[in-house]
Design an enzyme around this catalytic site. Structure first.
Site, PDB file in Angstrom:
ATOM      1  N   TYR A 144       1.094  -2.155  -6.074  1.00  0.00           N
ATOM      2  CA  TYR A 144       1.176  -1.453  -7.316  1.00  0.00           C
ATOM      3  C   TYR A 144       2.398  -2.249  -8.457  1.00  0.00           C
ATOM      4  O   TYR A 144       2.994  -3.243  -7.964  1.00  0.00           O
ATOM      5  CB  TYR A 144       1.789  -0.094  -6.988  1.00  0.00           C
ATOM      6  CG  TYR A 144       1.125   0.773  -6.449  1.00  0.00           C
ATOM      7  CD1 TYR A 144       0.013   1.735  -6.756  1.00  0.00           C
ATOM      8  CD2 TYR A 144       1.026   1.007  -4.862  1.00  0.00           C
ATOM      9  CE1 TYR A 144      -0.466   2.661  -6.211  1.00  0.00           C
ATOM     10  CE2 TYR A 144       0.265   1.715  -4.079  1.00  0.00           C
ATOM     11  CZ  TYR A 144      -0.792   2.652  -4.813  1.00  0.00           C
ATOM     12  OH  TYR A 144      -1.389   3.543  -4.370  1.00  0.00           O
ATOM     13  N   ASP A 249      -7.768   4.346   0.301  1.00  0.00           N
ATOM     14  CA  ASP A 249      -6.405   4.391   0.541  1.00  0.00           C
ATOM     15  C   ASP A 249      -5.656   5.132  -0.567  1.00  0.00           C
ATOM     16  O   ASP A 249      -6.012   5.232  -1.685  1.00  0.00           O
ATOM     17  CB  ASP A 249      -5.871   2.985   0.701  1.00  0.00           C
ATOM     18  CG  ASP A 249      -5.981   2.190  -0.657  1.00  0.00           C
ATOM     19  OD1 ASP A 249      -7.172   2.267  -1.300  1.00  0.00           O
ATOM     20  OD2 ASP A 249      -5.167   1.206  -1.133  1.00  0.00           O
ATOM     21  N   ASP A 250      -4.516   5.745   0.114  1.00  0.00           N
ATOM     22  CA  ASP A 250      -3.572   6.455  -1.021  1.00  0.00           C
ATOM     23  C   ASP A 250      -4.349   7.625  -1.803  1.00  0.00           C
ATOM     24  O   ASP A 250      -4.209   7.519  -3.068  1.00  0.00           O
ATOM     25  CB  ASP A 250      -2.952   5.491  -1.864  1.00  0.00           C
ATOM     26  CG  ASP A 250      -2.013   4.535  -1.142  1.00  0.00           C
ATOM     27  OD1 ASP A 250      -1.984   4.428   0.181  1.00  0.00           O
ATOM     28  OD2 ASP A 250      -1.574   3.390  -1.738  1.00  0.00           O
ATOM     29  N   ILE A 251      -5.161   8.316  -1.535  1.00  0.00           N
ATOM     30  CA  ILE A 251      -5.820   9.319  -2.100  1.00  0.00           C
ATOM     31  C   ILE A 251      -5.588  10.739  -1.288  1.00  0.00           C
ATOM     32  O   ILE A 251      -5.094  10.768  -0.110  1.00  0.00           O
ATOM     33  CB  ILE A 251      -7.257   9.254  -2.043  1.00  0.00           C
ATOM     34  CG1 ILE A 251      -7.913   9.094  -0.936  1.00  0.00           C
ATOM     35  CG2 ILE A 251      -7.498   7.935  -2.984  1.00  0.00           C
ATOM     36  CD1 ILE A 251      -9.476   8.940  -0.787  1.00  0.00           C
ATOM     37  N   TYR A 297      -5.112   4.369   7.404  1.00  0.00           N
ATOM     38  CA  TYR A 297      -5.062   2.950   7.475  1.00  0.00           C
ATOM     39  C   TYR A 297      -3.918   2.540   8.165  1.00  0.00           C
ATOM     40  O   TYR A 297      -3.845   1.396   8.522  1.00  0.00           O
ATOM     41  CB  TYR A 297      -5.156   2.195   6.234  1.00  0.00           C
ATOM     42  CG  TYR A 297      -4.197   2.654   5.238  1.00  0.00           C
ATOM     43  CD1 TYR A 297      -2.640   2.241   5.228  1.00  0.00           C
ATOM     44  CD2 TYR A 297      -4.249   3.429   4.070  1.00  0.00           C
ATOM     45  CE1 TYR A 297      -1.913   2.499   4.353  1.00  0.00           C
ATOM     46  CE2 TYR A 297      -3.470   3.758   3.053  1.00  0.00           C
ATOM     47  CZ  TYR A 297      -1.838   3.332   3.313  1.00  0.00           C
ATOM     48  OH  TYR A 297      -0.969   3.817   2.455  1.00  0.00           O
TER      49      TYR A 297
END
Length: 561
Positions: A144, A249-251, A297
């Site tokens: 990020y 990922d990251d949802i 993950y």
């Protein structure tokens, strides 16, 4: 000149016979016999990688007298990117590989072995077998924050190629076309950038992956959304990609609306989409690679989601795992074995080192060697296809971890983190800065794999040993000042420059503390709290946490004023 033992230490199997070919001339003529494919010649396969001018390469049909013969053999028994290499007393070099990348790596070993003096060329008689490298070795731009710029990415690819790494995965979280606005096709200017990256990757023998992250808002029950996703992938195929990743990922993976009715569970929906994408790629490409990142993950255990996903997903598709946590302190053999039993399919380790995008970590640099990963990663029973490191947005400092990782991935059982760090740092800074960089690195290790304070430092703080703390802060400040002298010329030090200014500020605050100038110290402490560049091992902050400033009410008002 690097010692022969140091060169051979980075290979899985190496034998030195304490003998050498000695050529009493400054340049050796070498005849190249390409027996890997029809009309194979040196210039086409290896010419762009040549750095040692003491070897002059000639074709196999030359009529000139030569002193050395180089034979390249096709051997399907050698793993991709691996090689068998031998220098014989008959003045021959024999290399066997199953692909051309393995030939490049063997040739780079040959160049390392050549010792050139003013009047002689010396080549030791050695046998090296490096036949079990992981298939995927490289980086994923998956952090990020500010994505790399085009010049960074080009340098990344060249660095990977030069360090026997073969994979670059494009997945910047803040590329809006990759994640937030994944439905939008890339404009021509971005496609031109991708073409330049692909051309460089081809020249460096690096596989360039395009990763897409539609999971935040794709309607998994909508054929229109599936068509849009395939249109986006078709655009990337047209540019030249044939390696892809589908990232969940990251949802929020709790299904809603028609998707919940159609699939029931996120695992069923994700498997459906991944298989759909796989079939689409298969319809467009004769040869391709697809890797999937599940939403879970970073598990250290099995789950209903992972069990269903791996049951339904095509068995040839690899899945990512970050280790037993997102920012794994270690990946042990037992932890690897446990998740290999859960995945039951090819696995790629998405290793979140040295990434610094978590919470306040962008204020830090992680300069550690690659560490705390089991040497069993390459053992076939675990089905690990490879490892990709997720670097920092600061690419030059990331080379310290990525470069040392390259040595680990080729010979995990032989890997020595300290020696690897010394060799990689020697590539990055001139000799006059290496000791200072080693000192500075001790205060900027990755705090996910190593505690920020060691026992000695904790003891000094607990006992209020100001002499010990002073000596360490002075040592760090001197190292930072030395490195600052090279920041105009050395890319690594130039990118580190904002962090190099911090130790002098910490030392000034510490001197105010030692002088009992509480008001000045409080002001400095407040100013440094807002300074966006910090040391990982922050001795002054740790000391003040244990021994707060003894300010009176009046002094508090003065500092706040």
């Amino acid at each position: 000149m690097v010692a022969l033992t140091e060169i051979l230490a980075n290979y899985t199997e190496a034998y030195d016979h304490n003998e050498a070919l000695v050529f009493d001339q400054p340049v050796v003529k070498a005849k190249f016999y390409g027996q890997f494919y029809r009309f194979e010649n040196f210039q086409d396969t290896l010419g762009r990688f040549q750095t040692v001018t003491a070897l002059r390469w000639l074709p196999s049909d030359t009529t000139e007298t030569t002193q050395l013969a180089f034979y390249h053999h096709d051997d399907p028994q050698v793993a991709p990117d691996g090689f068998r290499f031998q220098v014989t007393a008959a003045r021959e070099v024999h290399v066997s590989t199953s692909n051309l990348r393995g030939l490049r790596y063997a040739f780079e070993l040959l160049e390392k072995l050549v010792n050139v003096t003013a009047e002689q060329v010396v080549l030791p008689l050695v046998t090296v077998n490096n036949e079990r490298p992981l298939l995927i070795r490289g980086v994923i731009e998956g952090f990020y924050g500010n994505p790399w710029q085009q010049q960074d990415r080009l340098d990344v690819i060249r660095y990977l190629g030069a360090h026997q790494l073969n994979t670059y995965m494009y997945a910047p979280k803040d590329d809006v076309y990759q994640r937030k606005d994944w439905r939008r096709l890339y404009p021509q200017v971005k496609l031109s950038d991708f073409q330049a990256l692909l051309a460089t990757a081809h020249a460096e023998m690096v596989d360039l992956y395009y990763m897409i992250s539609p999971g935040n808002d794709i309607d998994l029950a909508s054929q229109a959304d599936l068509d849009v996703l395939c249109e986006k992938l078709a655009q990337m195929i047209a540019v030249g990609f044939n390696h892809f990743g589908l990232l969940f990922d990251d949802i929020d993976y709790h299904l809603k609306g028609h998707a919940a009715v159609k699939f029931g569970t996120a695992a069923q929906a994700h498997a459906y989409l991944a298989n759909y994408v796989d079939h689409f790629l298969q319809s467009r490409l004769a040869s391709y690679q697809l890797i999937v990142c599940p939403t879970e993950y970073d598990n250290a255990f099995g789950s209903s989601y992972l069990r269903t996903l791996t049951q339904l997903l095509d068995p040839t598709i690899a899945m990512f795992w970050t280790g037993p946590s997102t920012l794994a302190a270690q990946i042990s053999t037992a932890e690897l074995a446990g998740m290999a039993a859960v995945y039951q399919r090819p696995m790629v380790i998405w290793d979140n080192v040295p990434v610094n995008d978590y919470q306040k970590d962008p204020e830090l640099l992680f300069l550690s060697a690659y560490e705390n990963r089991t040497a069993a990663l390459g053992e076939p029973q675990y089905q690990v296809q490879g490892v990709v490191a997720n670097p920092m947005s600061e690419w030059e400092p990331s080379k310290l971890t990525v470069g040392t990782m390259s040595q680990f991935l080729w010979a995990p059982g032989h890997y020595r983190p300290a020696a690897a760090w010394a060799s990689i740092s020697a590539e990055l800074v001139p000799a006059e800065y290496r000791a200072a960089l080693a000192t500075y690195q001790r205060f900027n290790r990755n705090h996910f794999t190593q505690a920020p304070l060691d026992h000695r430092q904790k003891q000094a703080i607990a006992t209020d040993d100001q002499g010990s703390i002073t000596a360490q802060l002075q040592e760090l400040a001197v190292a930072a000042a030395t490195l600052t002298q090279g920041s105009a010329q050395v890319p690594l030090l130039r990118e580190m420059a904002p962090w190099l200014a911090r130790p002098a500020k910490d030392l000034a605050l510490w001197q105010q503390l030692c002088a009992h100038d509480w008001v000045a110290a409080a002001r400095s402490q407040r100013e440094l709290a807002a300074y966006p560049y910090r040391m990982v091992t922050d001795l002054v902050a740790a000391y003040l946490q244990r021994w707060p400033l003894p300010l009176t009410d009046d002094q508090q008002q003065v500092t706040q004023g």
